[in-house]
Motif scaffolding. Structure first.
Motif, PDB file in Angstrom:
ATOM      1  N   VAL A  72       0.813  -1.233   0.000  1.00 21.57           N
ATOM      2  CA  VAL A  72       0.000   0.000   0.000  1.00 21.57           C
ATOM      3  C   VAL A  72       0.848   1.285   0.000  1.00 21.57           C
ATOM      4  N   SER A  76       0.582   3.662  -3.325  1.00 21.64           N
ATOM      5  CA  SER A  76       0.034   5.015  -3.099  1.00 21.64           C
ATOM      6  C   SER A  76       0.969   6.081  -3.660  1.00 21.64           C
ATOM      7  N   SER A  79       1.177   5.805  -7.449  1.00 17.72           N
ATOM      8  CA  SER A  79      -0.044   6.322  -8.092  1.00 17.72           C
ATOM      9  C   SER A  79       0.067   7.829  -8.326  1.00 17.72           C
ATOM     10  N   PRO A  85      -4.692   5.926 -11.421  1.00 17.45           N
ATOM     11  CA  PRO A  85      -5.508   5.544 -10.274  1.00 17.45           C
ATOM     12  C   PRO A  85      -4.984   4.254  -9.645  1.00 17.45           C
ATOM     13  N   MET A  86      -5.366   4.040  -8.374  1.00 16.42           N
ATOM     14  CA  MET A  86      -4.882   2.836  -7.698  1.00 16.42           C
ATOM     15  C   MET A  86      -6.038   2.067  -7.090  1.00 16.42           C
ATOM     16  N   ALA A  87      -5.742   0.837  -6.674  1.00 13.17           N
ATOM     17  CA  ALA A  87      -6.719   0.013  -5.956  1.00 13.17           C
ATOM     18  C   ALA A  87      -5.962  -0.779  -4.896  1.00 13.17           C
ATOM     19  N   ILE A  88      -6.657  -1.109  -3.804  1.00 13.06           N
ATOM     20  CA  ILE A  88      -6.059  -1.910  -2.731  1.00 13.06           C
ATOM     21  C   ILE A  88      -6.867  -3.196  -2.607  1.00 13.06           C
ATOM     22  N   ARG A  90      -7.847  -6.018  -0.328  1.00 14.28           N
ATOM     23  CA  ARG A  90      -7.809  -6.375   1.091  1.00 14.28           C
ATOM     24  C   ARG A  90      -7.508  -7.869   1.235  1.00 14.28           C
ATOM     25  N   VAL A 103     -10.671  -1.906  -2.676  1.00 15.56           N
ATOM     26  CA  VAL A 103     -10.903  -0.453  -2.573  1.00 15.56           C
ATOM     27  C   VAL A 103     -10.417   0.146  -3.886  1.00 15.56           C
ATOM     28  N   GLY A 104     -11.324   0.774  -4.644  1.00 11.75           N
ATOM     29  CA  GLY A 104     -10.941   1.321  -5.944  1.00 11.75           C
ATOM     30  C   GLY A 104     -11.596   0.545  -7.067  1.00 11.75           C
ATOM     31  N   ASP A 105     -11.517   1.093  -8.269  1.00  8.51           N
ATOM     32  CA  ASP A 105     -12.248   0.540  -9.415  1.00  8.51           C
ATOM     33  C   ASP A 105     -11.307  -0.182 -10.389  1.00  8.51           C
TER      34      ASP A 105
ATOM     35  N   GLU B  39     -11.875   5.643  -0.692  1.00  2.86           N
ATOM     36  CA  GLU B  39     -12.205   5.628  -2.117  1.00  2.86           C
ATOM     37  C   GLU B  39     -11.583   6.833  -2.830  1.00  2.86           C
ATOM     38  N   THR B  42      -8.010   6.690  -4.082  1.00  3.16           N
ATOM     39  CA  THR B  42      -7.628   5.857  -5.232  1.00  3.16           C
ATOM     40  C   THR B  42      -7.491   6.706  -6.499  1.00  3.16           C
ATOM     41  N   HIS B  43      -7.857   7.982  -6.410  1.00  4.58           N
ATOM     42  CA  HIS B  43      -7.712   8.924  -7.537  1.00  4.58           C
ATOM     43  C   HIS B  43      -6.452   9.765  -7.296  1.00  4.58           C
ATOM     44  N   PRO B  44      -5.432   9.664  -8.172  1.00  5.40           N
ATOM     45  CA  PRO B  44      -4.143  10.300  -7.868  1.00  5.40           C
ATOM     46  C   PRO B  44      -4.233  11.805  -7.627  1.00  5.40           C
ATOM     47  N   LEU B  47      -5.636  12.256  -4.087  1.00  7.79           N
ATOM     48  CA  LEU B  47      -4.645  11.881  -3.064  1.00  7.79           C
ATOM     49  C   LEU B  47      -3.552  12.954  -2.984  1.00  7.79           C
ATOM     50  N   VAL B  72      -3.216   4.638   5.433  1.00 10.10           N
ATOM     51  CA  VAL B  72      -1.903   4.260   4.881  1.00 10.10           C
ATOM     52  C   VAL B  72      -1.567   5.006   3.577  1.00 10.10           C
ATOM     53  N   PRO B  73      -2.499   5.143   2.620  1.00  9.70           N
ATOM     54  CA  PRO B  73      -2.139   5.942   1.439  1.00  9.70           C
ATOM     55  C   PRO B  73      -1.782   7.381   1.807  1.00  9.70           C
ATOM     56  N   VAL B  77       2.176   8.997   1.280  1.00 13.30           N
ATOM     57  CA  VAL B  77       2.475  10.132   0.393  1.00 13.30           C
ATOM     58  C   VAL B  77       2.925  11.338   1.225  1.00 13.30           C
TER      59      VAL B  77
END
Lengths: 183, 183
Positions: A72, A76, A79, A85-88, A90, A103-105, B39, B42-44, B47, B72-73, B77
């Motif tokens: 993560v 992060s 990204s 974009p990122m996703a986690i 779980r 988490v994320g698309d 959520e 997850t968009h740079p 974030l 954590v993200p 960063v």
């Protein structure tokens, strides 16, 4: 700026995240080196350098995905640096439906898997399955350290190419160079 | 560059991480807004903007610590942007000894707690206890959204000052401004 692998490995040594000797891993196997990228990422200069190096080897993709927890911090910072974009993903939890497991698309997207260390490829394959269940497509995975203990082959069988910043051979190369230098 | 709160709240709206209406939260309580910073991260661009804003309100400290997973993200960063080491407080797990509960070094350090949302302060207080058990000292906590539902008071009782980028009042202010604009 091409970050050379030796300098990265030295940074890991300096912060105590890389050690040489005789270790028993959590898997029970013995190893002549110990590497802890989670610990290394708690040092800002190291996290910055590792993500710059990941950026240089980063394959093409629409979204970066990493399994909880070790990936993560890497995914992060990467990204934001890559503007992707990122996703986690779980860890498998009974109370999570598949939808909440990520988490994320990732639906309908080309996903690049990111992780700290690849050993047998187990956690990468688990993340791959969760992403495919959610409609994502994974063709590439990138890790900081490939321990060269079967992950590349296991991922290849699933049509996924593994790239890495450092391999076990790189780390041993540094150890041997340092011991020769000490004469 | 001072990121104004309204623009940040608008970014959250744009990516669907902030919604107004009638919601039942996981706690069972009703709320007239829903915000999901996990959520949003997850968009740079979001974030990046949220961590710039956190940097502007960041209190003094030696290390940044965030509880698994939502923080954590942000803390990763922020750590690179602030050049400060970080730590991750894992969720309470039976099999973890206290030592393994925290990734990173907090012993004898002034720790700033970072999280995505503060509601009652429960998860911040849990992280505070784990950090104090490990010899760290917490005087400040900073969050993206303070829901203003008791966290500030609960933390004050433990001598911890809570700062935030956005409060519930800010979010409602945006909603009211938007509905007035729509006339």
């Amino acid at each position: 700026m091409v970050m050379n692998r030796e300098r990265l490995a030295e940074m890991l040594l300096e912060v105590g995240a890389l050690k040489f000797g005789d270790f028993v891993l959590s898997s029970g196997k013995r190893s002549d080196y110990y590497v802890d990228i989670k610990e290394a990422c708690t040092h800002p200069k190291v996290l910055d350098a590792l993500t710059d190096a990941l950026l240089e080897v980063l394959p093409d993709g629409d979204v970066l995905a990493g399994p909880e927890l070790g990936a993560v911090p890497l995914v992060s910072v990467l990204s934001v640096k890559a503007g992707l974009p990122m996703a986690i993903v779980r860890k498998r939890k009974k109370e999570y439906g598949t939808g909440e497991r990520i988490v994320g698309d990732v639906r309908g997207r080309k996903v690049v898997l990111v992780d700290d260390v690849a050993t047998t490829g187990g956690s990468l394959l688990e993340a791959l399955e969760a992403i495919e269940e959610e409609g994502g497509e994974v063709r590439d995975a990138v890790v900081v350290v490939d321990r060269q203990e079967g992950a590349e082959e296991a991922l290849k069988e699933r049509g996924v190419r593994l790239s890495s910043v450092l391999t076990a051979d790189d780390l041993r190369g540094l150890r041997d160079a340092e011991s020769t230098a000490r004469g």
